[in-house]
Design a protein around this motif. Sequence first.
Motif, PDB file in Angstrom:
ATOM      1  N   VAL A 136       0.686  -1.369   0.046  1.00 24.61           N
ATOM      2  CA  VAL A 136       0.096   0.080  -0.069  1.00 24.61           C
ATOM      3  C   VAL A 136       0.935   1.112  -0.003  1.00 24.61           C
TER       4      VAL A 136
ATOM      5  N   GLU B 167      -2.458  -1.019  -3.846  1.00 31.07           N
ATOM      6  CA  GLU B 167      -3.409   0.062  -3.432  1.00 31.07           C
ATOM      7  C   GLU B 167      -2.584   1.390  -3.277  1.00 31.07           C
TER       8      GLU B 167
ATOM      9  N   THR C 135      -6.097   4.372  -6.296  1.00 34.90           N
ATOM     10  CA  THR C 135      -7.139   3.435  -6.201  1.00 34.90           C
ATOM     11  C   THR C 135      -8.074   3.802  -5.280  1.00 34.90           C
TER      12      THR C 135
END
Length: 392
Positions: A195, A311, A338
């Motif tokens: 992420v 992400e 995203t």
Amino acid sequence: MESYLGLILIIAAVVVLTAGGMFLLFRQGRKAAPPPVRPPEAPPIPEEERQAPSKGAVIEDEATTTVPPPARPVEVPVAPPIEVPPPSAGRMVRLRARLARSQSTLGKGLLELLSRDRLDDDVWDEIEETLITADVGVAPTQAMVEELRTRVKVLGSRTPTEVRGLLKEQLLTQIGADTDRTLRVAKHGERPAVVLVVGVNGTGKTTTTGKLARSLIGDGNRVVLGAADTFRAAAADQLQTWGDRVGAEVVRGPEGGDPASVAFDAVAKGMEEKVDVVIVDTAGRLHTKTGLMDELGKVKRVIEKKATVDEVLLVLDATTGQNGMRQAQVFAEVVNITGIALTKLDGTAKGGIVISVQRELGVPVKLVGLGEGPDDLAPFDPEVFVDALLGD
């Protein structure tokens, strides 16, 4: 003969006189020895004092041994206990009351306007103004007002329950009740999910990174944090504090070092430790500085040499309104965003920002910050959000 006797008598007299003189001489120079000094008699000691030990006396017997005093213990710093965060499920429901207190003006204002007996053009202008003031945005506002006017004409007379249901339906439509808001943090075999957290300074980006780590650990995941904001020493220290509290390892580099290198090392560490998620906190890029924005793109490309970026979360301050929207658009051009983490939604923020930011970027709001506590970051739930806006 007589002369001989006379001589003897003279000699005897001289001897006697000499001996007597010597005796007198020595007797005059002699002094008598002083009498001995007797010490003062001490008073008798009472029986109880003779039996009791005197103050400071050491009582010893055959079993007594001399024991040295104990050494002072060396103080070793104790690490704070690792916290066990609560799971993320149901957080927004628990924080609903806090959200309702700060957002009720929008919902109550709209309900009051739509409940009037006569809805003329002036009232519809007020409804439109209320929505725009709440940062819903011009285009979404026009779409909502047009649909509401059509539905009101069909209904004719309206009860409070019907008005509330009508408004809730329109708000959910604009927010996107059916939008997929799943945070992609599922592990890929032996490779952790990655992420990337981006955003402008002051939006709460590093704090959001730490809170996200807590949330994921509360859900049973193992997490590694990458402190790739190397231009602000406090950011790495802040992230280290978040990691220490929940037992997440933090990978950091030298101050002013290469952020892409730190991000790469964090992903490598995550793969080595076989953790579930690696979260990389990047520097707060000012959208007006092209060089820094280009560097953000470099960080993403370097990570992708090692693993896939699952992400990219853009952290936005809900109180910045339309200025935050312009920042978001620039970030979207550099990296493939995203999802959105909307912070400070419990304060002076206008609830309509949720609608406008999604419409402008085409990506969903996945997380919302509803306070300053460590567990005040919650997965965004449109149904709970709208209910909080409209009140009970």
